[in-house]
Design an enzyme around this catalytic site. Structure first.
Site, mmCIF file in Angstrom:
data_model
loop_
_atom_site.group_PDB
_atom_site.id
_atom_site.type_symbol
_atom_site.label_atom_id
_atom_site.label_comp_id
_atom_site.label_asym_id
_atom_site.label_seq_id
_atom_site.Cartn_x
_atom_site.Cartn_y
_atom_site.Cartn_z
ATOM 1 C CE LYS A 1 16.811 10.875 23.563
ATOM 2 N NZ LYS A 1 15.531 9.830 23.432
ATOM 3 C CB SER B 1 14.272 6.950 22.369
ATOM 4 O OG SER B 1 15.733 7.286 22.304
#
Lengths: 141, 440
Positions: free
Chosen positions: A96, A59
């Protein structure tokens, strides 16, 4: 031994201070004070606060972080919007991008359109575990 | 006026486990000793279940199913690394400190103005950088700093005994004398640094029940009646600093020998000499209190105050069996040193921590193949080695420390006997294969 007066600098020492002692070839690099690049210093700013983690998942490819990379996480750096961080979400470590909106809303943004961002639910707390300073990979040799 | 802080990691081993296992937060967690025998660390939730230090595991095992208790085998490689990081944070702040045990450091705060603020800053930085929550006790002597730390911990965990304003950071130097006296009165004499179980029983039978009462005893009388240690403790409780940083006290759960070198050392041989000396000294201490240890933590570091290249590393070595034998411990320590040593640095400090201490007489009976093997090939070896250590100690006490030292420093790579550690967490920070995973 006679103590040396501080005012009378001996001849030899005086030459040495000038940097003009003629012994062999003069080094052309003499006046260029350069330190060899220290890679470690660049990758790790606070050794006592730096931990390592292995990346699993895809991701964050848009941020240049790939499956199998190693993260160097510096906990001494205060997290700010735009930092790549490791956060604890549902007892799991996630890497993230931390994005804080003008209204103070926190979002953990994925670096890949195929993956959703993490937005804390009402009442859910997200712990920012540390700031990712470096990610690296090594190749088979 | 001298001022000391004692910085102490809360439930240290449990806190270390929690850094990399967030799901352990808020749960009852215990850490078990060697061979998963008994409890050596407890989370607050485990304390609330009534679990005591030293509690045998088999007695509380049922809590695993009905109270969601989590147990971990002691992971001294992890604890040693995080301990080293804690002291590194203190060093980076520029303080003089003494790593007193794996989870406690005395810090010299002499001459600073905002002591409470300083304690808060230290706590905050260690929590943020390393992930370990600490309590900080501040006092004008080491004994008072240690007592203040007890107050800070107790005020955080068990409200009601001390004022809640002392939770986490307790600065005794800012109290007026009635307030200080009140704190000392609330503190049982058994909680005073250097007063062990036996001594506190003696003191209590003499009508001295708390630290305030102890501080009122005439030091000269205490010296005659008990010992010079008690006299010193009384003076320290009264605010007269008698124990300097690095001055080793009695009765320890961890034994550490660490030194800042007089001049930087860069070659391996110099470090070998130092580590050999530290290990020998620590073993002397170990035998003096009739204990054995199972693990040895070795560290080296450059000076953070110098401009030269920086390096700091620590490693924890397991022994094949609990031991207090200098030869055996020196071997383990040097094997560790060789692993972490990197050429090209100016080392300013090194040391060793002996971990996982047990009373010699309490040694767990373990079927020891190594001992059996060596006993077969040489029946009297164990006894002779014990006798050798006794002789070594008596020669050194007679002719001065260092009269008889270990000369040969070969490394024993055999005897890879593993402890039973069925609940061991990964070596997150000391092994490439054990690195935690971050999901992307």
């Amino acid at each position: 031994m006679t103590p040396l007066q501080l005012t009378e600098v001996p001849k030899v020492l005086a030459y040495a201070l000038d940097g003009t002692v003629q012994a062999g070839f003069p080094s052309p690099a003499e006046d260029i004070a350069a330190k060899r690049i220290d890679v470690f210093e660049r990758l790790v700013q606070h050794p006592e606060a730096t931990y390592q983690m292995r990346v699993r998942g895809h991701s964050m490819r848009g941020e240049g972080i790939f499956d199998g990379d190693i993260l160097l996480i510096d906990r001494a750096i205060t997290p700010r919007s735009g930092h790549i961080v490791v956060a604890v979400v549902d007892n799991e470590f996630l890497v993230k991008k931390l994005v804080v909106s003008a209204s103070g809303q926190i979002k953990l943004q994925a670096g890949n359109a195929d993956f959703p961002d993490v937005i804390p639910r009402e009442g859910q707390t997200i712990e920012i575990w540390g700031v990712v300073l470096t990610a690296f990979k090594q190749f088979q040799v | 006026m001298p001022t000391f802080a004692l910085v102490d990691g809360n439930n240290f081993y449990v806190s270390c486990e929690r850094v990399f296992q967030p799901h352990l937060n808020g749960r009852a967690v215990v850490v078990l000793s060697n061979n998963d025998g008994c409890v050596i660390a407890r989370s607050n939730e485990a304390k609330a279940l009534g679990i005591k230090m030293g509690h045998p595991w088999f007695q509380i095992r049922e809590f695993e199913t009905n109270k969601k208790l989590v147990a971990r085998s002691a992971n001294f490689a992890l604890y040693g690394d995080l301990s080293d990081r804690m002291t590194s944070v203190i060093a980076r702040c520029g303080f003089r400190y003494e790593a007193y045990s794996i989870d406690e450091s005395f810090v010299d705060l002499s001459g600073l103005n905002d002591l409470t603020g300083c304690g808060m800053e230290l706590r905050e930085r260690i929590l943020r950088s390393v992930g370990i929550p600490c309590c900080v006790g501040i006092g004008s002597t080491k004994t008072l700093a240690k007592l203040a730390n007890h107050v800070a911990k107790t005020a955080e965990r068990k409200p009601g005994i001390y004022s809640s304003k002392f939770a986490r950071i307790c600065n005794l130097t800012e109290l007026d004398s009635p307030a200080l006296k009140h704190v000392l009165m609330q503190t049982p004499v058994s909680e005073v640094w250097g007063i062990g179980a036996r001594l506190s029983a003696q003191l209590e039978s003499a009508g001295i029940n708390n630290a305030a009462e102890l501080s009122q005893v005439n030091p000269a009388i205490a010296r005659n009646k008990w010992s010079v240690t008690v006299e010193r403790t009384i003076r320290e409780l009264g605010g007269t600093s008698c124990i300097e940083l690095q001055d080793a006290p009695t009765q320890k759960q961890q034994i550490s020998t660490t030194r800042t070198f007089g001049a930087p050392v860069s070659d391996l041989n110099g470090l070998i000499e130092a580590i050999t000396a530290f290990a020998s000294r620590a073993c002397e201490k170990l035998r003096k209190q009739a204990s054995t240890c199972s693990q040895v933590n070795v560290f080296v570091r450059t000076s953070p105050f110098r401009q030269s290249a920086q390096y700091a590393q620590a490693i924890t070595m397991k022994l094949s069996a609990p031991s207090s034998d200098t030869l055996c411990l020196v071997q383990a320590a040097l094997a560790g040193l060789r692993t972490i040593y990197r050429p090209g640095y100016e080392y300013a400090k090194a040391g060793i921590h002996l971990l996982d201490l047990q009373s010699e007489s309490m040694g767990q009976t373990q079927f020891d193949f190594e001992a059996l093997k060596s006993a077969r090939s040489d029946p009297g070896l164990q006894d002779r080695r014990k006798q050798l250590m006794k002789t070594m100690d008596s020669i050194n006490s007679r002719f001065g420390r260092g009269a008889l030292v270990v000369g040969s420093v070969g490394v024993n790579t055999d005897g890879a006997w593993h402890m039973k550690q069925t609940r061991l967490s990964p070596n997150y920070t000391t092994n490439w294969q054990d690195m935690p995973v971050a999901r992307a």
